[in-house]
Design a protein around this motif. Structure first.
Motif, PDB file in Angstrom:
ATOM      1  N   ASP A  87     -31.142  -0.486  18.360  1.00  0.00           N
ATOM      2  CA  ASP A  87     -30.943   0.967  18.409  1.00  0.00           C
ATOM      3  C   ASP A  87     -31.694   1.583  19.586  1.00  0.00           C
ATOM      4  O   ASP A  87     -31.173   2.472  20.267  1.00  0.00           O
ATOM      5  CB  ASP A  87     -31.407   1.595  17.101  1.00  0.00           C
ATOM      6  N   ALA A  88     -32.900   1.120  19.850  1.00  0.00           N
ATOM      7  CA  ALA A  88     -33.659   1.656  20.982  1.00  0.00           C
ATOM      8  C   ALA A  88     -32.969   1.337  22.307  1.00  0.00           C
ATOM      9  O   ALA A  88     -32.911   2.175  23.217  1.00  0.00           O
ATOM     10  CB  ALA A  88     -35.075   1.088  20.972  1.00  0.00           C
ATOM     11  N   THR A  89     -32.410   0.122  22.418  1.00  0.00           N
ATOM     12  CA  THR A  89     -31.701  -0.227  23.645  1.00  0.00           C
ATOM     13  C   THR A  89     -30.432   0.593  23.798  1.00  0.00           C
ATOM     14  O   THR A  89     -30.084   1.011  24.910  1.00  0.00           O
ATOM     15  CB  THR A  89     -31.369  -1.722  23.641  1.00  0.00           C
ATOM     16  N   ALA A  90     -29.717   0.821  22.701  1.00  0.00           N
ATOM     17  CA  ALA A  90     -28.509   1.642  22.779  1.00  0.00           C
ATOM     18  C   ALA A  90     -28.822   3.056  23.221  1.00  0.00           C
ATOM     19  O   ALA A  90     -28.099   3.638  24.036  1.00  0.00           O
ATOM     20  CB  ALA A  90     -27.802   1.646  21.416  1.00  0.00           C
ATOM     21  N   VAL A  91     -29.921   3.608  22.718  1.00  0.00           N
ATOM     22  CA  VAL A  91     -30.318   4.953  23.147  1.00  0.00           C
ATOM     23  C   VAL A  91     -30.681   4.961  24.626  1.00  0.00           C
ATOM     24  O   VAL A  91     -30.325   5.890  25.372  1.00  0.00           O
ATOM     25  CB  VAL A  91     -31.500   5.439  22.282  1.00  0.00           C
ATOM     26  N   ALA A  97     -26.628   6.167  31.170  1.00  0.00           N
ATOM     27  CA  ALA A  97     -25.257   6.549  31.527  1.00  0.00           C
ATOM     28  C   ALA A  97     -25.114   8.057  31.678  1.00  0.00           C
ATOM     29  O   ALA A  97     -24.378   8.528  32.556  1.00  0.00           O
ATOM     30  CB  ALA A  97     -24.285   6.028  30.459  1.00  0.00           C
ATOM     31  N   ARG A  98     -25.811   8.833  30.859  1.00  0.00           N
ATOM     32  CA  ARG A  98     -25.706  10.287  30.962  1.00  0.00           C
ATOM     33  C   ARG A  98     -26.268  10.825  32.261  1.00  0.00           C
ATOM     34  O   ARG A  98     -25.884  11.906  32.706  1.00  0.00           O
ATOM     35  CB  ARG A  98     -26.436  10.936  29.778  1.00  0.00           C
ATOM     36  N   ASP A  99     -27.177  10.090  32.889  1.00  0.00           N
ATOM     37  CA  ASP A  99     -27.721  10.530  34.168  1.00  0.00           C
ATOM     38  C   ASP A  99     -26.737  10.354  35.312  1.00  0.00           C
ATOM     39  O   ASP A  99     -26.966  10.888  36.401  1.00  0.00           O
ATOM     40  CB  ASP A  99     -29.005   9.757  34.490  1.00  0.00           C
ATOM     41  N   GLU A 105     -18.008   6.227  27.161  1.00  0.00           N
ATOM     42  CA  GLU A 105     -17.516   5.701  25.881  1.00  0.00           C
ATOM     43  C   GLU A 105     -18.373   4.511  25.489  1.00  0.00           C
ATOM     44  O   GLU A 105     -18.635   3.621  26.307  1.00  0.00           O
ATOM     45  CB  GLU A 105     -16.045   5.295  25.965  1.00  0.00           C
ATOM     46  N   ARG A 106     -18.802   4.510  24.242  1.00  0.00           N
ATOM     47  CA  ARG A 106     -19.699   3.473  23.747  1.00  0.00           C
ATOM     48  C   ARG A 106     -18.889   2.336  23.147  1.00  0.00           C
ATOM     49  O   ARG A 106     -17.954   2.552  22.385  1.00  0.00           O
ATOM     50  CB  ARG A 106     -20.647   4.052  22.711  1.00  0.00           C
ATOM     51  N   HIS A 107     -19.263   1.107  23.514  1.00  0.00           N
ATOM     52  CA  HIS A 107     -18.653  -0.105  22.977  1.00  0.00           C
ATOM     53  C   HIS A 107     -19.748  -0.924  22.310  1.00  0.00           C
ATOM     54  O   HIS A 107     -20.584  -1.531  22.984  1.00  0.00           O
ATOM     55  CB  HIS A 107     -18.016  -0.934  24.095  1.00  0.00           C
ATOM     56  N   ARG A 108     -19.771  -0.891  21.004  1.00  0.00           N
ATOM     57  CA  ARG A 108     -20.804  -1.570  20.247  1.00  0.00           C
ATOM     58  C   ARG A 108     -22.160  -0.978  20.583  1.00  0.00           C
ATOM     59  O   ARG A 108     -22.272   0.076  21.195  1.00  0.00           O
ATOM     60  CB  ARG A 108     -20.759  -3.089  20.498  1.00  0.00           C
ATOM     61  N   ARG A 141     -37.041  -0.508  32.960  1.00  0.00           N
ATOM     62  CA  ARG A 141     -37.257  -1.834  32.346  1.00  0.00           C
ATOM     63  C   ARG A 141     -36.124  -2.198  31.393  1.00  0.00           C
ATOM     64  O   ARG A 141     -36.337  -2.669  30.284  1.00  0.00           O
ATOM     65  CB  ARG A 141     -38.603  -1.870  31.618  1.00  0.00           C
ATOM     66  N   LEU A 142     -34.901  -2.017  31.872  1.00  0.00           N
ATOM     67  CA  LEU A 142     -33.708  -2.393  31.125  1.00  0.00           C
ATOM     68  C   LEU A 142     -33.068  -3.595  31.807  1.00  0.00           C
ATOM     69  O   LEU A 142     -32.743  -3.539  32.998  1.00  0.00           O
ATOM     70  CB  LEU A 142     -32.710  -1.232  31.054  1.00  0.00           C
TER      71      LEU A 142
END
Length: 519
Positions: A87-91, A97-99, A105-108, A141-142
């Motif tokens: 969940d933290a990585t998805a956020v 992406a919003r930047d 569109e989210r995929h999984r 750090r992603l």
């Protein structure tokens, strides 16, 4: 390539092929614009509900060591910690992406797809956009994989193939990029598609492996008619995915804030002047919303629904982030002046792609340049006056054709970077100032060598030829029928009045021309 018949599809003993289990299944995201797919690079752990008990171990034979006991099964606390990290990585992926784009569109949980077609003026070509994404992800750090492609299907396939080790993949040639991918990447992509039943897709891939097909390019080269006869519509849809064709447009995430304003007109509008007042009513709240969010516009998307039920769409890429409603209204009006709609307008919709607001830091050591708003307005007025292909900065082409050049958009920052990158020279470079079109002259010659130059125009060079170099004969484009063929002899001459010029003689007509003056 010949496709086997039904008899070849009947195996003697059925084979069992394991398939990967995905946490969430969604449809694909297609779009005709430049898209980016970002996926997190880490192993997937099945959920507790998807765990299948392993079969009992066989009884040990006489004289053999008993098997070691099974490791301790994962506990609910372990699954809770894995889910928290996911969940933290998805956020973090959504924040990244919003930047860069509001159409996401989210995929999984570990994959997002975003449209970056409006970032060309800010970040450059697709390679520059991918580099900016990767640099921002590294700062946060992603550990992600990024694929930039014209279609979303191609971007997804480039991130799903385990054989590609690069973290960033950029391509504009879909066919060449997808050809070496393994068939397993396409099978994983089809596993996220909910429009087919899993047994039908599994049978299709089992048959392809029995035919000896191992790559996406080999599958894409098969004739679609015969594939449809053997596998039906499901096989034909998989074949379109192998060619990088998107089955549907992008469905933006409703949780991402978008800056959109729309107005349905009471009466159709045909003139630009009343339409500019409509632009003002829509751009004022958009500018206020951007200011509240500390954002600026990177691109403007205008959609005009016409009375004939068609849509006139325009995309304006801004040279710098800006949110001044008067400047944006002027740019939209000038663009429609150059590209008018075909009928009267019923509905006006304006969407602004957000970008971080720019911070202007003036320098006491550099000459001040006009603001991006002023330059954008001036460039738009010139484009409307002379045409987009006649306004910009000239760029030389790698060609033997004389005076070959192309026009690109004017970017003062890029010009400064180019000048700063040039190494200092001890002597100034030689510059040839060309005349467009070349000036017709009279030349006296001795056995083909120019000896005297006479020009009827006042202020032009002329006189006796003191020194000469040449001739340099060049010709080309004889295979084209548009009249661009050239065949000439060039001379560099120093005249008695102190000027150095370049002359040439057209070998077809025998006439002489002054091409330019050397500074």
């Amino acid at each position: 390539m010949k496709i086997p018949s039904y008899d070849d599809l009947t195996p003697g003993i059925s084979d069992v092929h394991p398939r990967d289990t995905f946490d969430q299944v969604t449809r694909l995201v297609p779009c005709d614009e430049l898209v980016v797919r970002i996926v997190r690079r880490e192993s997937r752990v099945p959920s507790p509900q998807s765990r299948v008990p392993s079969p009992a171990p066989p009884a040990p034979s006489h004289g053999s060591r008993p098997p070691s006991p099974d490791p301790r099964p994962p506990t609910p606390e372990l699954y809770a910690s894995i889910r928290a990290r996911t969940d933290a990585t998805a956020v973090a992926l959504m924040a990244l992406a919003r930047d860069f784009s509001p159409r996401i569109e989210r995929h999984r949980d570990a994959c997002v797809v975003l449209d970056v077609s409006g970032l060309g003026r800010l970040l450059g070509d697709p390679h520059g956009i991918a580099a900016a994404l990767h640099r921002t992800a590294a700062d946060r750090r992603l550990d992600i994989r990024i694929a930039v492609a014209p279609t979303q299907t191609a971007a997804q396939l480039l991130t799903l193939d385990p054989m590609i080790r690069d973290a960033v993949s950029v391509t504009d040639d879909i066919e060449a990029a997808l050809a070496p991918l393994t068939l397993g990447a396409l099978e994983r992509l089809v596993g996220t598609e909910t429009s087919w039943e899993p047994p039908a897709a599994s049978r299709t891939f089992d048959a392809l492996r029995r035919w000896g097909i191992r790559t996406v390019g080999e599958f894409a080269a098969l004739p679609p008619d015969e594939l449809a006869a053997r596998f039906g519509q499901a096989g034909l849809a998989i074949h379109r995915l192998a060619r990088g064709v998107d089955p549907r447009p992008l469905l933006a995430d409703p949780g991402v804030p978008r800056f959109v304003q729309s107005m349905e007109l009471e009466w159709p509008i045909e003139e630009l002047e009343p339409l500019s007042f409509v632009f003002a009513r829509l751009l004022d709240p958009l500018s206020a919303a951007l200011e509240r969010a500390d954002k600026a516009g990177a691109a403007i998307r205008l959609a005009l629904r016409l009375v004939d039920k068609t849509t006139h769409a325009r995309v304006l890429q801004l040279p710098a982030p800006m949110r001044d409603p008067r400047v944006l209204r002027t740019l939209l009006t000038l663009d429609l002046e150059s590209h008018p709609p075909a009928a009267a307008i019923d509905v006006v919709t304006i969407e602004v792609d957000p970008a971080p607001s720019r911070i202007v830091q003036f320098s006491l050591l550099e000459r001040a340049i006009p603001s991006p708003e002023t330059l954008a307005t001036l460039t738009a007025r010139l484009n409307a006056l002379v045409g987009e292909d006649r306004c910009g900065s000239p760029v030389l082409l790698d060609s033997h054709r004389p005076d070959a050049f192309a026009m690109q958009r004017f970017d003062p920052d890029e010009r400064r970077r180019t000048i700063a990158a040039v190494e200092p020279r001890e002597r100034p470079p030689v510059v040839l100032r060309r005349f467009r079109p070349p000036v017709a002259i009279r030349v006296a010659n001795d056995h083909g060598r120019p000896t005297q130059v006479a020009i009827d125009r006042r202020g032009m060079p002329g006189g006796r030829v003191e020194q000469h170099a040449g001739p340099w004969r060049s010709s080309g484009a004889w295979w084209q029928a548009d009249g661009s063929y050239w065949d000439r002899d060039e001379w560099d001459v120093a005249l008695s009045d102190g000027s150095v010029c370049r002359l040439y003689r057209d070998r077809e007509t025998g006439r002489w021309f002054l091409e330019g003056i050397v500074d």
